[in-house]
Design an enzyme around this catalytic site. Structure first.
Site, PDB file in Angstrom:
ATOM      1  N   GLU A   1       0.843  -1.199   0.000  1.00 31.71           N
ATOM      2  CA  GLU A   1       0.000   0.000   0.000  1.00 31.71           C
ATOM      3  C   GLU A   1       0.878   1.248   0.000  1.00 31.71           C
ATOM      4  O   GLU A   1       1.823   1.330   0.769  1.00 31.71           O
ATOM      5  CB  GLU A   1      -0.910  -0.029   1.233  1.00 31.71           C
ATOM      6  CG  GLU A   1      -1.865   1.134   1.307  1.00 31.71           C
ATOM      7  CD  GLU A   1      -2.627   1.346   0.002  1.00 31.71           C
ATOM      8  OE1 GLU A   1      -3.321   0.416  -0.442  1.00 31.71           O
ATOM      9  OE2 GLU A   1      -2.507   2.435  -0.586  1.00 31.71           O
TER      10      GLU A   1
ATOM     11  N   LEU B   1      -0.519   4.490   0.210  1.00 32.89           N
ATOM     12  CA  LEU B   1      -1.253   5.671   0.677  1.00 32.89           C
ATOM     13  C   LEU B   1      -0.444   6.452   1.709  1.00 32.89           C
ATOM     14  O   LEU B   1       0.422   5.899   2.383  1.00 32.89           O
ATOM     15  CB  LEU B   1      -2.617   5.274   1.259  1.00 32.89           C
ATOM     16  CG  LEU B   1      -2.680   4.373   2.497  1.00 32.89           C
ATOM     17  CD1 LEU B   1      -2.352   5.101   3.781  1.00 32.89           C
ATOM     18  CD2 LEU B   1      -4.068   3.764   2.599  1.00 32.89           C
TER      19      LEU B   1
ATOM     20  N   ASN C   1       9.820   3.757  -0.081  1.00 32.50           N
ATOM     21  CA  ASN C   1       9.983   4.505   1.165  1.00 32.50           C
ATOM     22  C   ASN C   1      11.451   4.870   1.409  1.00 32.50           C
ATOM     23  O   ASN C   1      11.759   5.957   1.903  1.00 32.50           O
ATOM     24  CB  ASN C   1       9.425   3.711   2.350  1.00 32.50           C
ATOM     25  CG  ASN C   1       7.917   3.901   2.462  1.00 32.50           C
ATOM     26  OD1 ASN C   1       7.325   4.655   1.692  1.00 32.50           O
ATOM     27  ND2 ASN C   1       7.292   3.221   3.401  1.00 32.50           N
TER      28      ASN C   1
ATOM     29  N   CYS D   1       6.150   4.655   9.123  1.00 34.35           N
ATOM     30  CA  CYS D   1       6.673   3.927   7.962  1.00 34.35           C
ATOM     31  C   CYS D   1       8.153   4.163   7.678  1.00 34.35           C
ATOM     32  O   CYS D   1       8.949   3.230   7.762  1.00 34.35           O
ATOM     33  CB  CYS D   1       5.844   4.267   6.734  1.00 34.35           C
ATOM     34  SG  CYS D   1       4.174   3.616   6.850  1.00 34.35           S
TER      35      CYS D   1
HETATM   36  N1  NAD Z   1       0.186   4.027   8.122  1.00 34.56           N
HETATM   37  C1  NAD Z   1       0.585   4.243   6.865  1.00 34.56           C
HETATM   38  O1  NAD Z   1       0.619   5.372   6.378  1.00 34.56           O
HETATM   39  C2  NAD Z   1       0.987   3.080   6.003  1.00 34.56           C
HETATM   40  C3  NAD Z   1       1.124   3.263   4.607  1.00 34.56           C
HETATM   41  C4  NAD Z   1       1.476   2.183   3.812  1.00 34.56           C
HETATM   42  C5  NAD Z   1       1.742   0.956   4.405  1.00 34.56           C
HETATM   43  N2  NAD Z   1       1.635   0.804   5.756  1.00 34.56           N
HETATM   44  C6  NAD Z   1       1.879  -0.527   6.347  1.00 34.56           C
HETATM   45  O2  NAD Z   1       0.607  -1.124   6.586  1.00 34.56           O
HETATM   46  C7  NAD Z   1       0.667  -1.921   7.788  1.00 34.56           C
HETATM   47  C8  NAD Z   1      -0.377  -1.445   8.763  1.00 34.56           C
HETATM   48  O3  NAD Z   1      -0.066  -0.125   9.165  1.00 34.56           O
HETATM   49  P1  NAD Z   1      -1.082   0.785   9.981  1.00 34.56           P
HETATM   50  O4  NAD Z   1      -0.445   2.112  10.138  1.00 34.56           O
HETATM   51  O5  NAD Z   1      -2.429   0.683   9.341  1.00 34.56           O
HETATM   52  O6  NAD Z   1      -1.093   0.002  11.377  1.00 34.56           O
HETATM   53  P2  NAD Z   1      -2.027   0.237  12.654  1.00 34.56           P
HETATM   54  O7  NAD Z   1      -1.183  -0.048  13.823  1.00 34.56           O
HETATM   55  O8  NAD Z   1      -2.734   1.549  12.540  1.00 34.56           O
HETATM   56  O9  NAD Z   1      -3.152  -0.892  12.516  1.00 34.56           O
HETATM   57  C9  NAD Z   1      -2.905  -2.257  12.602  1.00 34.56           C
HETATM   58  C10 NAD Z   1      -4.141  -2.929  13.206  1.00 34.56           C
HETATM   59  O10 NAD Z   1      -4.008  -4.355  13.126  1.00 34.56           O
HETATM   60  C11 NAD Z   1      -4.651  -4.921  14.259  1.00 34.56           C
HETATM   61  N3  NAD Z   1      -4.198  -6.320  14.374  1.00 34.56           N
HETATM   62  C12 NAD Z   1      -2.996  -6.790  14.774  1.00 34.56           C
HETATM   63  N4  NAD Z   1      -2.968  -8.131  14.712  1.00 34.56           N
HETATM   64  C13 NAD Z   1      -4.182  -8.531  14.248  1.00 34.56           C
HETATM   65  C14 NAD Z   1      -4.754  -9.806  13.916  1.00 34.56           C
HETATM   66  N5  NAD Z   1      -4.060 -10.928  14.031  1.00 34.56           N
HETATM   67  N6  NAD Z   1      -6.021  -9.830  13.485  1.00 34.56           N
HETATM   68  C15 NAD Z   1      -6.726  -8.686  13.336  1.00 34.56           C
HETATM   69  N7  NAD Z   1      -6.230  -7.455  13.600  1.00 34.56           N
HETATM   70  C16 NAD Z   1      -4.967  -7.376  14.058  1.00 34.56           C
HETATM   71  C17 NAD Z   1      -4.260  -3.986  15.378  1.00 34.56           C
HETATM   72  O11 NAD Z   1      -5.121  -4.117  16.470  1.00 34.56           O
HETATM   73  C18 NAD Z   1      -4.364  -2.628  14.681  1.00 34.56           C
HETATM   74  O12 NAD Z   1      -5.640  -2.064  14.856  1.00 34.56           O
HETATM   75  C19 NAD Z   1       2.109  -1.811   8.282  1.00 34.56           C
HETATM   76  O13 NAD Z   1       2.849  -2.871   7.765  1.00 34.56           O
HETATM   77  C20 NAD Z   1       2.567  -0.501   7.676  1.00 34.56           C
HETATM   78  O14 NAD Z   1       3.963  -0.464   7.502  1.00 34.56           O
HETATM   79  C21 NAD Z   1       1.253   1.838   6.554  1.00 34.56           C
END
Ligand code: NAD
Length: 440
Positions: A154, A156, A214, A266
């Site tokens: 992703e 975003l 990134n 990130c």
């Molecule tokens: N935040 C960003 O801008 C962004 C952008 C691109 C990619 N990413 C990547 O996307 C991924 C998620 O990032 P995020 O910022 O959304 O994380 P986040 O911490 O906001 O959300 C992750 C969620 O997953 C839940 N979770 C954990 N284990 C679980 C399971 N087994 N079953 C169900 N839910 C579970 C947690 O409770 C949490 O709510 C990461 O790998 C990050 O590097 C993030």
């Protein structure tokens, strides 16, 4: 299509809501019951512009639902997105425990063909681990069900996440089998009506693509920050240099701003994880190691300037802080430069009066009820009786302030501008001492 999104954070919730908005039936799973409760009560657990409206619209239309029920989630979607966190482990490598737990849950409960899509940022080879985890769970049940594993990183940006998801530059799909690629094409067709945006490749290349993106962006920031520090020493202005190079189409304008360091969930962790992946394979990524070191140093650049101006001992001093979030339009404070600054000011005996349009609740969660940190309801109230103003996040509302009001409220009219929001001459004309980044 019926879709399940596992992990309802920044990426999962935005993806789930946007995919529902184009007509899919989406079930979002999270193990954090508090988050699911907020969503079920009609709120959202994060600040992201435009997201609440889309969530409400799609819940209302019956296309978007939330659950903590793992079995229901595994049975719902033919496509299962894994969008859980991948925080850095002690050694900097991405901690895959949440991704693999999500994969195992799918294997334990799936009841038909599934496409398991890694949307989380995961090191090269994770797709293979996900495949093995699902296969193991199926074998333990004695079930023979077909499944595919796809990498769909992703891209975003927090603060513009809905727009980025709805209008992506590209959609990277790493997959090895036609059935899964066909489903991904159908899924993303509504997001690429103007022209083809799907870039299909093998799983390993897709996984590496996300880190490459990134790491490249972080490199540009650290490069400009190092150059800014040099510009100061040389009596040059980094803002003029930025304009002089950004106009070169080979360089371009994006990610050329110098400041007080990059943060967020990130760049810091992804740069670390890529360095770690390389090391595990016997490679040293010299450039990226320097990018990381330069960024760590840059997070201290504001406090260094403050110490040069006010001395090492800051006891009894109070600083107004504008901006807590790691960037504008988000409440995310993970790895935010503001955290380093606040800790460094505390360590030298100072207190902080902070204002941020959306991240103050998050700051309260992080700093608890530390009496050295107070919060202001408005930017101006943070200034009352403070020794200086320090700007850490480039929120729009800070861009054109009333400098006379700033001067009259501060005990000493000094601004430390960690995001180069202001023209130094304009601030000095208003009778305020000004310290920017890389501006002689
Ligand atoms: N935040 C960003 O801008 C962004 C952008 C691109 C990619 N990413 C990547 O996307 C991924 C998620 O990032 P995020 O910022 O959304 O994380 P986040 O911490 O906001 O959300 C992750 C969620 O997953 C839940 N979770 C954990 N284990 C679980 C399971 N087994 N079953 C169900 N839910 C579970 C947690 O409770 C949490 O709510 C990461 O790998 C990050 O590097 C993030």
């Amino acid at each position: 299509m019926k879709l399940t999104v596992i992990g309802t954070g920044y990426v999962g919730l935005v993806s789930g809501a946007c995919l529902a908005d184009v007509g899919n039936e989406v079930l979002c799973l999270d193990l954090d019951a508090a988050k699911i409760r907020i969503l079920e009560e009609g709120g959202i657990p994060i600040h992201e512009p435009g997201l609440l409206e889309i969530v409400r619209r799609n819940v209302g239309a019956g296309r978007l639902a939330f659950t903590t029920d793992i079995e229901r989630a595994a049975r719902h979607g033919e496509i299962q997105f894994i969008a859980v966190g991948t925080p850095p482990g002690e050694d900097g490598s991405a901690d895959l425990q949440y991704v693999l737990a999500a994969a195992r849950n799918i294997g334990r409960h799936m009841d038909g063909y599934r496409v398991i899509v890694d949307k989380s940022t995961v090191p090269v080879g994770t797709g293979d681990k996900v495949r093995a985890a699902v296969a193991e769970e199926l074998a333990a049940r004695g079930a023979e069900l077909p499944f595919s594993v796809v990498s769909n990183p992703e891209f975003l940006k927090e603060g513009a996440a809905v727009d980025d998801f709805m209008r992506p530059d590209r959609i990277v799909v790493g997959a090895d089998d036609e059935r899964a690629i066909e489903l991904m094409r159908r899924l993303y067709a509504p997001f690429q009506r103007k022209h083809e945006k799907l870039v299909v490749m093998d799983v390993h290349s897709a996984e590496l693509t996300k880190y490459a993106a990134n790491a490249m962006l972080a490199t540009r920031i650290s490069f400009m920050n190092e150059l800014a520090n040099l510009a100061e020493a040389l009596g040059a202005d980094i803002e003029l240099v930025r304009q002089g190079i950004g106009s070169d189409p080979r360089i371009g304008w994006h990610f050329l701003y110098s400041g007080c360091g990059y943060g967020g969930s990130c760049f810091p962790k992804d740069v670390k994880a890529l360095i770690r992946t390389a090391a595990e394979h016997g490679w040293a990524l010299h450039v990226l190691s320097a990018v990381e070191a330069a960024n760590e140093a840059q997070k201290h650049v504001l406090v260094d300037k403050i110490v040069r101006r006010f001395g090492e001992d800051l006891s009894g001093r109070r600083f107004a802080l504008w901006g807590l979030a790691f960037k504008p339009d988000t409440d995310d404070m993970r790895e935010a430069p503001s955290r380093v600054l606040i800790e460094e000011l505390f360590r030298r005996g100072a207190s902080v009066a902070a204002y941020d349009p959306v991240a103050m609740r998050e700051a309260e969660r992080i700093f608890g009820d530390d009496p050295r940190l107070s919060y202001a309801g408005r930017p101006k109230s943070a200034l009352e009786g403070a020794d200086a103003l320090v700007i850490v996040t480039e929120w729009k509302e800070f861009r054109s302030p009333d400098f006379d009001a700033i001067r009259s409220r501060l005990r000493q009219p000094v601004i430390f501008d960690g995001r180069n929001l202001y023209e130094p001459a304009r601030v000095r004309d208003a009778g305020i001492e000004y310290f920017g980044i890389g501006r002689a």
